[in-house]
Each structure stands twice: as structure tokens, then as C-alpha cells.
Design a protein around this motif. Structure first.
Motif, PDB file in Angstrom:
ATOM      1  N   GLU A  84     -86.974 -66.891  49.086  1.00 20.38           N
ATOM      2  CA  GLU A  84     -85.755 -66.141  48.985  1.00 20.38           C
ATOM      3  C   GLU A  84     -85.299 -67.841  47.661  1.00 20.38           C
ATOM      4  OE1 GLU A  84     -83.187 -63.970  50.833  1.00 20.38           O
ATOM      5  OE2 GLU A  84     -84.647 -62.380  51.224  1.00 20.38           O
ATOM      6  N   GLY A  85     -85.735 -68.164  47.996  1.00 15.58           N
ATOM      7  CA  GLY A  85     -84.682 -70.019  47.385  1.00 15.58           C
ATOM      8  C   GLY A  85     -83.669 -69.804  48.440  1.00 15.58           C
ATOM      9  N   TRP A  86     -83.187 -70.362  48.717  1.00 22.80           N
ATOM     10  CA  TRP A  86     -82.295 -70.437  49.128  1.00 22.80           C
ATOM     11  C   TRP A  86     -82.313 -71.598  50.180  1.00 22.80           C
ATOM     12  CZ3 TRP A  86     -80.793 -68.538  53.776  1.00 22.80           C
ATOM     13  CH2 TRP A  86     -81.117 -68.038  54.285  1.00 22.80           C
ATOM     14  N   ALA A  87     -80.948 -72.582  51.205  1.00 26.07           N
ATOM     15  CA  ALA A  87     -81.423 -73.002  52.242  1.00 26.07           C
ATOM     16  C   ALA A  87     -79.880 -72.980  51.880  1.00 26.07           C
ATOM     17  CB  ALA A  87     -81.673 -74.688  51.686  1.00 26.07           C
ATOM     18  N   SER A  88     -78.939 -73.317  53.597  1.00 24.13           N
ATOM     19  CA  SER A  88     -78.331 -73.582  54.292  1.00 24.13           C
ATOM     20  C   SER A  88     -78.221 -74.551  55.364  1.00 24.13           C
ATOM     21  CB  SER A  88     -77.552 -72.347  54.434  1.00 24.13           C
ATOM     22  OG  SER A  88     -76.212 -72.363  55.446  1.00 24.13           O
ATOM     23  N   SER A  89     -76.889 -75.676  55.596  1.00 23.81           N
ATOM     24  CA  SER A  89     -76.034 -76.372  56.255  1.00 23.81           C
ATOM     25  C   SER A  89     -76.064 -75.491  57.550  1.00 23.81           C
ATOM     26  CB  SER A  89     -75.594 -77.347  56.078  1.00 23.81           C
ATOM     27  OG  SER A  89     -74.476 -76.979  55.222  1.00 23.81           O
ATOM     28  N   THR A  90     -75.460 -74.664  57.655  1.00 17.93           N
ATOM     29  CA  THR A  90     -75.201 -73.452  58.959  1.00 17.93           C
ATOM     30  C   THR A  90     -76.216 -71.961  58.542  1.00 17.93           C
ATOM     31  OG1 THR A  90     -73.784 -72.552  57.354  1.00 17.93           O
ATOM     32  CG2 THR A  90     -73.314 -74.437  58.616  1.00 17.93           C
ATOM     33  N   PHE A  91     -75.931 -71.228  60.138  1.00 16.07           N
ATOM     34  CA  PHE A  91     -77.272 -70.035  60.363  1.00 16.07           C
ATOM     35  C   PHE A  91     -76.118 -68.945  59.426  1.00 16.07           C
ATOM     36  CE2 PHE A  91     -78.617 -66.731  61.634  1.00 16.07           C
ATOM     37  CZ  PHE A  91     -79.309 -66.599  61.715  1.00 16.07           C
ATOM     38  N   THR A  92     -77.915 -68.988  58.712  1.00 14.53           N
ATOM     39  CA  THR A  92     -76.756 -67.427  57.400  1.00 14.53           C
ATOM     40  C   THR A  92     -78.642 -66.559  57.570  1.00 14.53           C
ATOM     41  OG1 THR A  92     -75.875 -66.606  56.128  1.00 14.53           O
ATOM     42  CG2 THR A  92     -76.800 -68.188  55.545  1.00 14.53           C
ATOM     43  N   LYS A  93     -78.138 -65.852  57.030  1.00 20.79           N
ATOM     44  CA  LYS A  93     -79.376 -64.693  56.380  1.00 20.79           C
ATOM     45  C   LYS A  93     -79.055 -63.847  54.906  1.00 20.79           C
ATOM     46  CE  LYS A  93     -81.825 -61.540  59.443  1.00 20.79           C
ATOM     47  NZ  LYS A  93     -82.599 -62.342  59.955  1.00 20.79           N
ATOM     48  N   ASP A  94     -77.870 -64.507  55.156  1.00 22.26           N
ATOM     49  CA  ASP A  94     -77.440 -63.042  53.803  1.00 22.26           C
ATOM     50  C   ASP A  94     -76.336 -64.431  53.065  1.00 22.26           C
ATOM     51  OD1 ASP A  94     -77.487 -61.594  51.028  1.00 22.26           O
ATOM     52  OD2 ASP A  94     -76.025 -60.871  51.997  1.00 22.26           O
ATOM     53  N   PRO A  95     -76.555 -65.773  52.900  1.00 18.59           N
ATOM     54  CA  PRO A  95     -75.802 -66.385  51.630  1.00 18.59           C
ATOM     55  C   PRO A  95     -75.027 -65.981  50.683  1.00 18.59           C
ATOM     56  CG  PRO A  95     -77.394 -67.194  51.152  1.00 18.59           C
ATOM     57  CD  PRO A  95     -77.812 -66.205  52.588  1.00 18.59           C
ATOM     58  N   ALA A  96     -73.591 -66.886  50.066  1.00 14.81           N
ATOM     59  CA  ALA A  96     -73.724 -66.178  49.146  1.00 14.81           C
ATOM     60  C   ALA A  96     -74.352 -66.472  47.562  1.00 14.81           C
ATOM     61  CB  ALA A  96     -71.957 -66.243  49.179  1.00 14.81           C
ATOM     62  N   MET A 109     -81.345 -74.347  46.065  1.00 12.97           N
ATOM     63  CA  MET A 109     -81.667 -75.540  47.682  1.00 12.97           C
ATOM     64  C   MET A 109     -80.522 -76.383  47.278  1.00 12.97           C
ATOM     65  SD  MET A 109     -84.308 -74.701  48.777  1.00 12.97           S
ATOM     66  CE  MET A 109     -85.811 -73.242  49.006  1.00 12.97           C
ATOM     67  N   SER A 110     -79.519 -76.763  46.730  1.00 15.91           N
ATOM     68  CA  SER A 110     -78.983 -77.861  47.024  1.00 15.91           C
ATOM     69  C   SER A 110     -78.633 -78.410  48.298  1.00 15.91           C
ATOM     70  CB  SER A 110     -77.702 -77.149  46.171  1.00 15.91           C
ATOM     71  OG  SER A 110     -77.496 -76.543  45.010  1.00 15.91           O
ATOM     72  N   PRO A 111     -78.290 -77.370  48.992  1.00 14.88           N
ATOM     73  CA  PRO A 111     -78.264 -78.235  50.504  1.00 14.88           C
ATOM     74  C   PRO A 111     -79.651 -79.694  50.459  1.00 14.88           C
ATOM     75  CG  PRO A 111     -77.308 -76.248  50.491  1.00 14.88           C
ATOM     76  CD  PRO A 111     -78.306 -76.047  49.327  1.00 14.88           C
ATOM     77  N   LEU A 112     -80.844 -78.877  50.211  1.00 19.32           N
ATOM     78  CA  LEU A 112     -81.774 -79.322  51.203  1.00 19.32           C
ATOM     79  C   LEU A 112     -81.600 -80.565  50.218  1.00 19.32           C
ATOM     80  CD1 LEU A 112     -84.543 -79.842  52.919  1.00 19.32           C
ATOM     81  CD2 LEU A 112     -85.609 -78.662  50.965  1.00 19.32           C
ATOM     82  N   LEU A 113     -81.901 -80.322  48.358  1.00 20.73           N
ATOM     83  CA  LEU A 113     -81.905 -81.755  48.115  1.00 20.73           C
ATOM     84  C   LEU A 113     -80.401 -83.226  48.044  1.00 20.73           C
ATOM     85  CD1 LEU A 113     -82.451 -79.647  44.922  1.00 20.73           C
ATOM     86  CD2 LEU A 113     -83.556 -81.289  45.455  1.00 20.73           C
ATOM     87  N   ASP A 114     -79.169 -82.280  48.403  1.00 15.03           N
ATOM     88  CA  ASP A 114     -78.615 -83.098  48.890  1.00 15.03           C
ATOM     89  C   ASP A 114     -78.621 -84.042  50.309  1.00 15.03           C
ATOM     90  OD1 ASP A 114     -76.942 -83.111  46.300  1.00 15.03           O
ATOM     91  OD2 ASP A 114     -76.046 -81.018  47.601  1.00 15.03           O
ATOM     92  N   ALA A 115     -79.395 -83.290  51.194  1.00 13.98           N
ATOM     93  CA  ALA A 115     -79.370 -83.775  52.431  1.00 13.98           C
ATOM     94  C   ALA A 115     -80.708 -84.531  52.421  1.00 13.98           C
ATOM     95  CB  ALA A 115     -80.018 -82.902  53.281  1.00 13.98           C
ATOM     96  N   ILE A 116     -81.653 -84.729  51.769  1.00 13.34           N
ATOM     97  CA  ILE A 116     -82.445 -85.598  51.201  1.00 13.34           C
ATOM     98  C   ILE A 116     -82.049 -86.567  50.707  1.00 13.34           C
ATOM     99  CG2 ILE A 116     -84.285 -86.199  49.078  1.00 13.34           C
ATOM    100  CD1 ILE A 116     -85.248 -83.126  49.803  1.00 13.34           C
ATOM    101  N   THR A 117     -80.801 -86.922  49.503  1.00 12.38           N
ATOM    102  CA  THR A 117     -80.534 -87.671  49.146  1.00 12.38           C
ATOM    103  C   THR A 117     -79.597 -88.607  49.615  1.00 12.38           C
ATOM    104  OG1 THR A 117     -78.549 -86.803  47.785  1.00 12.38           O
ATOM    105  CG2 THR A 117     -80.611 -86.723  46.923  1.00 12.38           C
ATOM    106  N   SER A 118     -78.750 -87.984  50.686  1.00  9.66           N
ATOM    107  CA  SER A 118     -77.903 -88.567  51.578  1.00  9.66           C
ATOM    108  C   SER A 118     -78.772 -89.367  52.795  1.00  9.66           C
ATOM    109  CB  SER A 118     -76.787 -87.459  52.680  1.00  9.66           C
ATOM    110  OG  SER A 118     -77.180 -86.628  53.269  1.00  9.66           O
ATOM    111  N   HIS A 119     -79.622 -88.769  53.343  1.00 10.17           N
ATOM    112  CA  HIS A 119     -80.444 -88.498  55.244  1.00 10.17           C
ATOM    113  C   HIS A 119     -81.845 -89.809  54.707  1.00 10.17           C
ATOM    114  CE1 HIS A 119     -81.459 -88.293  58.870  1.00 10.17           C
ATOM    115  NE2 HIS A 119     -82.684 -88.092  58.401  1.00 10.17           N
TER     116      HIS A 119
END
Length: 681
Positions: free
Chosen positions: A235-247, A253-263
Motif C-alpha cells: 500500500e506504500g506507507w510506513a509508520s514509526s508506531t503500529f497502525t493498520k490504517d494510517p491517516a 514512506m517518509s518515516p522510513l526515509l527519515d529513519a535511514i538519514t538519522s540512524h
């Protein structure tokens, strides 16, 4: 270990302090349009570049100038097979503005698209918030583990993708061990959380299993403190907290890309030092010759620079070749762009040298030291490739001689370090060593599509001898099947010397059982097709190399005898009608056969010589009902992979561009009887 357990206890508390890394989406990256021209790259039969020319829009990556190493992130996406790596890469490319022509856009090899698996590692780069992310998509199948081993050395971070429903499996352990060995700090991404059977409790359980896997593999305290994200790559989304239906505004995929740049840390590179690069990938191009890909360890490189190829030998560092940089290239999205220069820490492709290959060092001419090479796990099976000497040889193929076959195999060994090619015991034959029958089956399929004709021996396991004891490769097998198939599968695996280590119901699913076993590699050869038949296609089996252990003895009855043709000519329906009761046929009327060709499986354990070309005797009787209608059962047509796993030690596979046949090593029945008692038979 005490510190690891304490860290695990504090994970939930620390996780609560993590805030979602959502932010406003970055402006789409303007990618370069493909331009077909006479100087475009010509696709190779193995790994190919997309034809592209560079235009000059402004972006985070400035053409003609080196990228600041602090803005570079080199990341590998690793996972078990079918856990969603390639689909995740599609979504990351689309998130950053790439024009994806189709699903699984990075699967450029024809067999990858046909079979839905990743065979070769691919490198591409995307821009995210003034950072350049060099992403490496790796295979998930155990047979292609060599692709993972040689690319984890050129990245500083990894995204470990785990199916939130299945949890970590055999290949997850393999790829994670390689990442931890190189000191990487993986990011855990629990994928497919949108499935109905996945809940927050399921994810917590999987996270605990992954943490235990980290600890068992000897992870450091820093590696144990891994961030966890939840995603649905489909479905093309990622989240830093568990969810099955994000807003709606968070379905990206912003959370994953941000996690890559920061981690993920930037590469530690010295731009002022002389240029050095370890070659991790190699392609061939019709116009440019060898294209060498790797991460720049130090210094900078420009088009026109004088460079050399170096390699480590027992006597020291040896110069392979000296040349000049003719082209510098970089993969952007799904296209290739030409660049003028590149600096330390970046992953690029260089053209201009004709001799260096994977594992060699490309450096400035004043450099006298070579970079350390990647140590790969040893191969576990071998097959002998030789000239096709059957009576039907030379009808379909264009490459028939042993020299042509040898050149093709040596070229494959240059681009795939997990394959070794050695001279065979017979003239014009070659012993090819690899990780599994799927890896060698892919090689054979590529060769037959290129017009080769060859004969292939059945896979042989490579043994070791330590302190006078015979050791054999043991694989870790994970099986998930319906409850009604447990007895049948257990019986089949007992004949193959498998030992059950764990067994229980599948969490969240009724009527399914999951088993963990250890089994000799020789016992698993050819079992996948049997497993699919026994489970009616409802079972899943994953395997990965575990260790070398004591030989477990002879295998049980894993195959019946075969029906061998004793005639030559066109197969007739009249002959097959009376032979159907003897067993299962592999041929149909109208096919051509010869003496010694395998035409079916016998219903008993011994081989049986039959005549499938017998014709009906002519008579002048035309009474009603005399000429009965012939109705035959559909034959069992063997694919290449099924044939590789089916043939016995005294048999060969005849591979041509149009057909795959099985035959006896010695076609004459009298010679087979004479050679039966000999060791080499």
C-alpha cells in the motif's frame, strides 16, 4: 548478555519516547528521461543498465561535482525471500519522484520478472531532503546468498525487512548474520502489517523473536538498540508506531526515509587521500566493455583520470592493468546518468579497464596497496557441464563445443563470485560449484536461452574431511503446511535424513503447522517438487545453509526406477498405450527418442527398458471395433529444475534451447550393465 537483556526490558519504555518522524513530503526528484541513441547501453544477458542520457536539472545531486560524504547514506535492503524487499524499493523510488514503468522495476533480468524472485543485487540512488541515499536491493533466496555477502561490505546500514505474519525465517538469520559481521546497525521494518491476521501482539512477538535472533548472533549493544518501523509496502506507507490504517496524509514512506538519514551513519571517507575503490559488481557492455561498480573508499575520481587495477596475491599486491577513465556513471531511480566526477563514500560505476573484476581494487596509479577482499562462504554442491553427445545433438543450438561452454562459464564466474568453475575429469567438461540447484538451474536456463546445447550431471554435494571424519553440509529448513499433510511430509523427510528441531501450530492460523528441521543438502535435492505435490501446493518451505556436520548415512528410498527407451525414432501412441500401466510417462506421441533416453518413471524400484516407437502391424482386416481409439493420460512434462532434482548419479540432463530431456550416462544397455558395479557409475 546481561546488558542485552536489560536493554530488551527497557525497549518498550524507550520506544514511547520516540516521536513519529513524519514531515512534509520532499519535493519530487526530477528524474532524467531515457533517450535511446546509438551510444545507449546494450543490455547484457545478466545484469543490464537501462539506456539513459543525462539532462541537467538542478537537484540534490549536482552533476559534475563530488557529493559531500556527510550527505551520503549507503543502505542495503535485506530480508528472507518473499518478505517484500523489491516492492519496498518500488515505493521508495516512487516516494522520491521516480517514474516507475511497472511493478518490481529493479528486476531487470527476464528470469526475475518471470519467476518473481530477485537473482542479482541492484544499486540505485534517490534524493531525500538534501541527502543522497544509495539503496542496494539484495536477493532473499539462500542460493543467491553470495550476492548479499559481497554488497554488505559497501554499505554502512541495512533495512531488515521481516514479514509481520511469518516472523524471522531461515534466510533472515543468514542475511542478518552477514550484516552484523560487517558492523552494520540494521533498521527493523515489520512489513505486511495490513494483513487481517496481523495484530499489535503479533508484531510484539515478532519483534521479540528478532531481538533474540540479534542476541544469538552476537550483536553488540549498539546493534541491539535497533529502531522498529511498521509498513505495508504493497500500500506504500510506513509508520514509526503500529497502525493498520494510517491517516491519508501519512500514507507514505517518509518515516522510513527519515529513519535511514538519522540512524545510518554517513561513510567515513577521506576525500584528500588517493582514489581507491573495491569492485563489488561488474557488468559487460557492448560499447564500453567492463563496467565496474563499487563504493569509493577514499579520494575522488574524474573522467580522464589514469587508474589501475590491483589484486592481492600470495606474493603481495599485483598490478592487473593500467588505463584511463572513459565513463563515470551513477544509477538514479531506474535510469543511468553520466557524471564528471565522484568523491569518497559514493557508489558509482567506472568504465575504462578491461581486466579487473569483482574483488579487485581500482585506484590511482600512485597507489601500491589493494583493499581487502570479501570472504564468501564456500559452495555446497557441484554439477558437471559437458558437450551434448546424444544422437539428437546439434539440431537446436548454435553453441555446441566445449570451448564455447567453457568461455561462457568462466564469464559467469567473473560476475558471480559464489560460482567456481574447474576443469572436469572428462575432456571438454567443467565442474561448476555453487550454493544450490536453483542457482545452477538459473545459469543453465540462461545458457539454453542464449543458444547453448550441453549435458549436465545431477548435483553432487561437496563433502569435507576433518580429523578423519566425513562432514556434509546441513541446511536449516522451515516448513508450514496444513495439518492433514504433516504425516506425509514427515515420512518423506525421514527418508532424507531430516531431524525435527521444533514443531507447533502457526500463530493466528487454525489448521496449519510449522516445523523447523535440519536436513543434509543431498536429501533436499529435488524435494521441492515432491513437497509441492504432497501438500497440493498449499505448503511453504524455506531453507538456508546451517553448518557442516557428521555424515548422516545413506538416504532412504527417495525415487523409483525409470523407463528407458531401447528404440530410436518417433514415439507412437500405439506403443504408449500398452506402456502406461508400467508407470508415469514423460513423453507424448510424436516426440523423437533414442536408445538410452528416459521416457518415464517405473512403478517399481528398478529400471526397465521399453520400446516406445513400436508401430501397429498392418493387416487387411477392417472389422468394426478392430481399430480402437487410443486415449492416453497427459504426460508429466519435466521442467529444468524438476529434472535437476530428479536424475540419479548414472543419468544426465540433455539441455537444448527447445527441450530438456533426461538420459542415461551410457546409452547402450549392455554397457550400462557392464559399468553398473563400478564406483564412477
Amino acid at each position: 548478555m546481561a546488558a542485552a537483556l536489560l536493554m530488551r526490558a527497557l525497549r518498550s519504555e524507550g520506544r514511547q519516547q520516540l516521536k513519529p518522524l513524519l514531515s512534509a513530503p520532499a519535493s519530487p526528484l526530477r528524474f532524467y528521461s531515457r533517450v535511446a541513441s546509438s551510444s545507449s547501453f546494450i543490455s547484457s544477458p545478466h545484469r543490464c543498465f537501462s539506456s539513459a542520457a543525462a539532462s541537467s536539472p538542478a537537484s540534490a545531486f549536482a552533476l559534475g561535482s563530488s557529493m559531500d560524504p556527510s550527505r551520503i547514506r549507503n543502505v542495503a535492503v535485506i530480508a528472507h525471500v518473499d518478505h517484500g524487499k523489491t516492492t519496498l524499493m518500488d515505493r521508495l523510488l516512487r516516494q522520491c519522484g521516480a517514474d516507475i514503468p511497472h511493478e518490481r522495476a529493479l528486476d531487470s533480468i527476464t528470469l526475475e520478472r518471470e519467476r518473481g524472485i530477485t537473482i542479482a543485487s541492484k544499486v540505485t540512488s534517490i534524493s531525500w531532503k538534501d541527502n543522497e541515499l544509495n539503496m542496494v536491493d539484495t536477493p532473499g533466496h539462500a542460493d543467491f546468498g553470495g550476492e548479499v555477502e559481497r554488497v554488505v561490505g559497501m554499505v554502512e546500514g541495512a533495512v531488515l525487512v521481516v514479514d509481520a505474519g511469518e516472523g524471522p525465517l531461515a534466510q533472515t538469520k543468514f542475511v542478518l548474520a552477514k550484516a552484523l559481521k560487517h558492523g552494520l546497525r540494521p533498521i527493523l521494518l515489520l512489513n505486511k502489517v495490513d494483513r487481517p491476521s496481523v495484530s499489535e501482539e503479533t508484531c510484539n512477538e515478532v519483534e521479540s523473536l528478532v531481538f533474540d535472533l540479534f542476541a544469538n548472533l552476537g550483536a553488540t549493544e549498539e546493534q541491539l538498540d535497533f529502531p522498529v518501523l511498521y509498513a505495508s509496502a504493497k500500500e506504500g506507507w510506513a509508520s514509526s508506531t503500529f497502525t493498520k490504517d494510517p491517516a491519508v496524509d501519512a500514507r507514505n514512506m517518509s518515516p522510513l526515509l527519515d529513519a535511514i538519514t538519522s540512524h545510518v551513519p554517513p561513510p567515513s571517507a577521506n576525500v584528500e587521500a588517493p582514489f581507491q575503490m573495491l569492485v563489488s559488481m561488474m557488468e559487460r557492455d557492448f560499447y564500453l566493455g567492463r563496467i565496474l561498480t563499487g563504493r569509493i573508499s577514499s579520494g575522488a575520481i574524474h573522467v580522464g583520470d589514469k587508474i589501475q587495477g590491483l589484486r592481492c596475491t600470495d606474493g603481495g599486491v599485483e598490478k592487473i592493468e593500467e588505463g584511463k577513465v572513459t565513463k563515470l556513471m551513477k544509477k538514479k531511480g531506474t535510469s543511468i546518468i553520466m557524471i564528471d566526477s565522484a568523491g569518497a563514500g559514493d557508489i558509482i560505476s567506472v568504465a575504462g579497464l578491461t581486466s579487473p573484476s569483482i574483488g579487485h581494487t581500482v585506484a590511482n596509479i600512485e597507489v601500491t596497496t589493494a583493499l581487502p577482499t570479501v570472504q564468501l562462504d564456500p559452495p555446497t554442491i557441484s554439477m558437471t557441464f559437458g558437450v551434448n553427445d546424444s544422437p539428437l545433438a546439434g539440431r537446436d543450438g548454435t553453441h555446441l563445443t566445449g570451448g564455447k561452454i567453457g568461455d561462457r562459464l568462466l564469464a559467469e564466474a567473473e560476475t558471480n563470485l559464489a560460482i567456481n568453475v574447474l576443469p572436469g575429469q572428462v575432456s571438454e567438461s567443467f565442474e561448476v560449484q555453487g550454493r544450490g540447484e536453483l542457482q545452477l538451474g538459473i545459469l543453465i536456463e540462461n545458457m539454453r536461452r542464449e543458444g547453448f546445447e550441453l549435458s549436465v550431471s545431477p548435483p553432487r554435494v561437496m563433502y569435507k574431511t576433518e580429523k578423519g571424519q566425513k562432514l556434509e553440509p546441513i541446511e536449516e529448513v522451515t516448513i508450514e503446511i496444513n495439518d492433514e499433510h504433516v504425516g506425509l511430509v514427515m515420512e518423506a523427510l525421514s527418508h532424507r535424513r531430516a531431524e525435527v528441531t521444533d514443531m507447533g501450530p502457526v500463530p493466528g492460523t487454525s489448521g496449519r503447522t510449522r516445523m523447523s528441521l535440519t536436513c543434509p543438502s543431498r536429501g533436499l535435492v529435488g524435494y521441492r517438487s515432491v513437497f509441492s505435490t504432497d501438500t497440493r501446493g498449499t505448503g511453504f518451505m524455506h531453507r538456508a545453509f546451517l553448518t557442516y556436520s557428521k555424515h548422516r548415512g545413506q538416504l532412504g528410498n527417495v525415487r523409483k526406477g525409470v523407463l528407458v527407451s531401447c528404440g530410436k525414432g518417433i514415439i507412437t501412441a500405439h506403443a504408449l498405450m500398452s506402456l502406461e500401466a508400467r508407470g508415469t510417462l514423460f513423453v507424448s506421441p510424436g516426440m523423437e527418442t533414442y536408445e538410452g533416453m528416459i521416457v518415464g518413471e517405473h512403478s517399481r524400484d528398478n529400471d526397465l527398458d521399453i520400446n516406445p516407437v513400436r508401430t501397429k502391424e498392418l493387416t487387411n482386416i477392417r472389422a468394426p471395433g478392430k481399430d480402437e481409439n487410443v486415449k492416453l493420460s497427459p504426460p508429466r512434462l519435466m521442467t529444468l529444475e524438476e529434472a535437476i532434482g530428479y536424475v540419479a548419479s548414472d543419468e544426465l540432463i540433455e539441455v537444448t534451447p527447445k527441450s530438456v530431456k533426461m538420459r542415461k550416462r551410457y546409452l547402450d544397455a549392455n554397457k550400462r550393465k557392464m559399468m553398473k558395479g563400478k564406483k564412477d557409475y
